[in-house]
Design a protein around this motif. Structure first.
Motif, PDB file in Angstrom:
ATOM      1  N   THR A 193      64.409  17.442  43.358  1.00  0.00           N
ATOM      2  CA  THR A 193      65.055  18.750  43.355  1.00  0.00           C
ATOM      3  C   THR A 193      64.051  19.800  42.911  1.00  0.00           C
ATOM      4  OG1 THR A 193      67.205  17.766  42.786  1.00  0.00           O
ATOM      5  CG2 THR A 193      66.952  20.139  42.477  1.00  0.00           C
ATOM      6  N   ILE A 194      63.862  20.810  43.747  1.00  0.00           N
ATOM      7  CA  ILE A 194      62.973  21.921  43.397  1.00  0.00           C
ATOM      8  C   ILE A 194      63.806  23.093  42.909  1.00  0.00           C
ATOM      9  CG2 ILE A 194      62.938  22.868  45.752  1.00  0.00           C
ATOM     10  CD1 ILE A 194      59.970  23.596  45.280  1.00  0.00           C
ATOM     11  N   SER A 195      63.289  23.793  41.895  1.00  0.00           N
ATOM     12  CA  SER A 195      63.986  24.975  41.377  1.00  0.00           C
ATOM     13  C   SER A 195      62.945  25.956  40.869  1.00  0.00           C
ATOM     14  CB  SER A 195      64.961  24.587  40.257  1.00  0.00           C
ATOM     15  OG  SER A 195      64.273  23.984  39.173  1.00  0.00           O
ATOM     16  N   ARG A 196      63.378  27.174  40.637  1.00  0.00           N
ATOM     17  CA  ARG A 196      62.451  28.198  40.144  1.00  0.00           C
ATOM     18  C   ARG A 196      63.158  29.049  39.096  1.00  0.00           C
ATOM     19  NH1 ARG A 196      60.355  31.344  45.046  1.00  0.00           N
ATOM     20  NH2 ARG A 196      59.389  32.668  43.434  1.00  0.00           N
ATOM     21  N   ASP A 197      62.357  29.592  38.197  1.00  0.00           N
ATOM     22  CA  ASP A 197      62.841  30.520  37.178  1.00  0.00           C
ATOM     23  C   ASP A 197      61.924  31.733  37.231  1.00  0.00           C
ATOM     24  OD1 ASP A 197      63.516  31.967  34.910  1.00  0.00           O
ATOM     25  OD2 ASP A 197      63.795  30.196  33.664  1.00  0.00           O
ATOM     26  N   ASN A 198      62.379  32.773  37.895  1.00  0.00           N
ATOM     27  CA  ASN A 198      61.525  33.945  38.076  1.00  0.00           C
ATOM     28  C   ASN A 198      61.227  34.649  36.748  1.00  0.00           C
ATOM     29  OD1 ASN A 198      61.437  33.507  40.833  1.00  0.00           O
ATOM     30  ND2 ASN A 198      63.066  34.974  41.303  1.00  0.00           N
ATOM     31  N   ALA A 199      62.117  34.533  35.782  1.00  0.00           N
ATOM     32  CA  ALA A 199      61.879  35.155  34.480  1.00  0.00           C
ATOM     33  C   ALA A 199      60.724  34.487  33.743  1.00  0.00           C
ATOM     34  CB  ALA A 199      63.140  35.098  33.628  1.00  0.00           C
ATOM     35  N   LYS A 200      60.483  33.206  34.081  1.00  0.00           N
ATOM     36  CA  LYS A 200      59.404  32.464  33.421  1.00  0.00           C
ATOM     37  C   LYS A 200      58.206  32.242  34.343  1.00  0.00           C
ATOM     38  CE  LYS A 200      62.432  29.992  30.211  1.00  0.00           C
ATOM     39  NZ  LYS A 200      62.867  28.667  29.700  1.00  0.00           N
ATOM     40  N   ASN A 201      58.254  32.836  35.548  1.00  0.00           N
ATOM     41  CA  ASN A 201      57.159  32.646  36.522  1.00  0.00           C
ATOM     42  C   ASN A 201      56.849  31.165  36.714  1.00  0.00           C
ATOM     43  OD1 ASN A 201      56.999  35.407  36.688  1.00  0.00           O
ATOM     44  ND2 ASN A 201      54.839  35.560  36.138  1.00  0.00           N
ATOM     45  N   SER A 202      57.912  30.379  36.856  1.00  0.00           N
ATOM     46  CA  SER A 202      57.722  28.935  36.919  1.00  0.00           C
ATOM     47  C   SER A 202      58.545  28.304  38.032  1.00  0.00           C
ATOM     48  CB  SER A 202      58.110  28.283  35.589  1.00  0.00           C
ATOM     49  OG  SER A 202      57.228  28.680  34.549  1.00  0.00           O
ATOM     50  N   VAL A 203      58.010  27.218  38.563  1.00  0.00           N
ATOM     51  CA  VAL A 203      58.710  26.394  39.538  1.00  0.00           C
ATOM     52  C   VAL A 203      58.684  24.968  39.024  1.00  0.00           C
ATOM     53  CG1 VAL A 203      56.624  26.064  40.942  1.00  0.00           C
ATOM     54  CG2 VAL A 203      58.882  25.777  41.985  1.00  0.00           C
ATOM     55  N   TYR A 204      59.765  24.238  39.316  1.00  0.00           N
ATOM     56  CA  TYR A 204      59.927  22.895  38.778  1.00  0.00           C
ATOM     57  C   TYR A 204      60.218  21.909  39.907  1.00  0.00           C
ATOM     58  CZ  TYR A 204      60.742  25.904  34.757  1.00  0.00           C
ATOM     59  OH  TYR A 204      60.621  26.879  33.795  1.00  0.00           O
ATOM     60  N   LEU A 205      59.892  20.659  39.662  1.00  0.00           N
ATOM     61  CA  LEU A 205      60.256  19.590  40.581  1.00  0.00           C
ATOM     62  C   LEU A 205      60.818  18.441  39.745  1.00  0.00           C
ATOM     63  CD1 LEU A 205      60.229  18.837  43.614  1.00  0.00           C
ATOM     64  CD2 LEU A 205      58.141  17.512  43.126  1.00  0.00           C
ATOM     65  N   GLN A 206      62.132  18.243  39.839  1.00  0.00           N
ATOM     66  CA  GLN A 206      62.766  17.111  39.192  1.00  0.00           C
ATOM     67  C   GLN A 206      62.670  15.933  40.143  1.00  0.00           C
ATOM     68  OE1 GLN A 206      64.237  16.884  36.050  1.00  0.00           O
ATOM     69  NE2 GLN A 206      64.468  14.699  36.504  1.00  0.00           N
ATOM     70  N   VAL A 207      62.033  14.874  39.679  1.00  0.00           N
ATOM     71  CA  VAL A 207      61.826  13.704  40.529  1.00  0.00           C
ATOM     72  C   VAL A 207      62.552  12.524  39.916  1.00  0.00           C
ATOM     73  CG1 VAL A 207      59.673  14.568  41.489  1.00  0.00           C
ATOM     74  CG2 VAL A 207      59.593  13.203  39.453  1.00  0.00           C
ATOM     75  N   ASN A 208      63.520  12.020  40.632  1.00  0.00           N
ATOM     76  CA  ASN A 208      64.342  10.915  40.146  1.00  0.00           C
ATOM     77  C   ASN A 208      64.127   9.665  40.987  1.00  0.00           C
ATOM     78  OD1 ASN A 208      65.525  12.683  38.244  1.00  0.00           O
ATOM     79  ND2 ASN A 208      67.146  13.261  39.679  1.00  0.00           N
ATOM     80  N   THR A 209      64.546   8.545  40.423  1.00  0.00           N
ATOM     81  CA  THR A 209      64.466   7.260  41.125  1.00  0.00           C
ATOM     82  C   THR A 209      63.093   7.093  41.778  1.00  0.00           C
ATOM     83  OG1 THR A 209      66.805   7.670  41.679  1.00  0.00           O
ATOM     84  CG2 THR A 209      65.808   5.686  42.564  1.00  0.00           C
ATOM     85  N   LEU A 210      62.054   7.219  40.954  1.00  0.00           N
ATOM     86  CA  LEU A 210      60.699   7.172  41.487  1.00  0.00           C
ATOM     87  C   LEU A 210      60.376   5.809  42.089  1.00  0.00           C
ATOM     88  CD1 LEU A 210      58.973   9.271  38.729  1.00  0.00           C
ATOM     89  CD2 LEU A 210      58.747   9.699  41.182  1.00  0.00           C
ATOM     90  N   LEU A 211      59.608   5.843  43.156  1.00  0.00           N
ATOM     91  CA  LEU A 211      59.171   4.651  43.864  1.00  0.00           C
ATOM     92  C   LEU A 211      57.651   4.556  43.782  1.00  0.00           C
ATOM     93  CD1 LEU A 211      61.313   5.248  47.080  1.00  0.00           C
ATOM     94  CD2 LEU A 211      61.887   3.754  45.158  1.00  0.00           C
ATOM     95  N   PRO A 212      57.085   3.366  43.902  1.00  0.00           N
ATOM     96  CA  PRO A 212      55.618   3.259  43.891  1.00  0.00           C
ATOM     97  C   PRO A 212      54.947   4.153  44.943  1.00  0.00           C
ATOM     98  CG  PRO A 212      56.588   1.102  43.606  1.00  0.00           C
ATOM     99  CD  PRO A 212      57.728   2.049  43.895  1.00  0.00           C
ATOM    100  N   GLU A 213      55.604   4.358  46.078  1.00  0.00           N
ATOM    101  CA  GLU A 213      55.012   5.203  47.119  1.00  0.00           C
ATOM    102  C   GLU A 213      55.064   6.689  46.786  1.00  0.00           C
ATOM    103  OE1 GLU A 213      57.303   2.795  47.524  1.00  0.00           O
ATOM    104  OE2 GLU A 213      58.803   3.342  49.053  1.00  0.00           O
ATOM    105  N   ASP A 214      55.679   7.044  45.669  1.00  0.00           N
ATOM    106  CA  ASP A 214      55.652   8.436  45.193  1.00  0.00           C
ATOM    107  C   ASP A 214      54.377   8.737  44.411  1.00  0.00           C
ATOM    108  OD1 ASP A 214      59.167   8.229  44.494  1.00  0.00           O
ATOM    109  OD2 ASP A 214      58.210   9.213  46.210  1.00  0.00           O
ATOM    110  N   THR A 215      53.572   7.727  44.169  1.00  0.00           N
ATOM    111  CA  THR A 215      52.320   7.907  43.433  1.00  0.00           C
ATOM    112  C   THR A 215      51.407   8.896  44.147  1.00  0.00           C
ATOM    113  OG1 THR A 215      52.384   5.717  42.409  1.00  0.00           O
ATOM    114  CG2 THR A 215      50.218   6.732  42.675  1.00  0.00           C
ATOM    115  N   GLY A 216      50.811   9.804  43.372  1.00  0.00           N
ATOM    116  CA  GLY A 216      49.892  10.764  43.945  1.00  0.00           C
ATOM    117  C   GLY A 216      49.653  11.932  43.019  1.00  0.00           C
ATOM    118  N   VAL A 217      48.825  12.845  43.481  1.00  0.00           N
ATOM    119  CA  VAL A 217      48.603  14.086  42.757  1.00  0.00           C
ATOM    120  C   VAL A 217      49.567  15.130  43.310  1.00  0.00           C
ATOM    121  CG1 VAL A 217      46.969  15.918  42.204  1.00  0.00           C
ATOM    122  CG2 VAL A 217      46.181  13.545  42.323  1.00  0.00           C
TER     123      VAL A 217
END
Length: 122
Positions: free
Chosen positions: A68-92
């Motif tokens: 799930t991606i979200s943003r908070d313009n008041a904090k100049n920030s963007v987030y990525l909530q990553v759930n149920t991670l899989l080995p193939e999610d490995t990366g930069v």
């Protein structure tokens, strides 16, 4: 000077969750579409999610229902909530900014951070 600084990565086990954060400075954050790219070892960088300046979201098929991606313009920030991670999610994971969502969809961007490493063990 534009800066995008990611944080929140780490070494986790399959099934775990993480929250990645990206703080942006040097641009009018609310005007930019923001995206998260992922680059796995030996693979091309891919866009996993993006959010428009208006808040519309879009996900790669491989992460739909888990990320799930979200943003908070008041904090100049963007987030990525990553759930149920899989080995193939490995990366930069790196965040990127573009005045046009279409540019992110093409895999391009105006600015991109250095990234944060996510490693998922099985």
């Amino acid at each position: 000077q534009v800066q995008l600084v990611e944080s929140g990565g780490g070494l986790v086990q399959a099934g775990d969750s993480l929250r990645l954060s990206c703080t942006v400075s040097g641009l009018t954050f609310s005007s930019y579409a923001m995206g998260w790219f992922r680059q796995a070892p030996g693979k091309q960088r891919e866009l996993v999610a993006y959010i428009s300046s208006g808040g519309s979201t879009n996900y790669a098929d491989s992460v739909k229902g888990r990320f799930t991606i979200s943003r908070d313009n008041a904090k100049n920030s963007v987030y990525l909530q990553v759930n149920t991670l899989l080995p193939e999610d490995t990366g930069v994971y790196s965040c990127a900014a573009s005045l046009l969502s279409a540019k992110l969809r093409r895999g391009d961007y105006d600015y991109r951070g250095q990234g944060t490493q996510v490693t998922v063990s099985s």
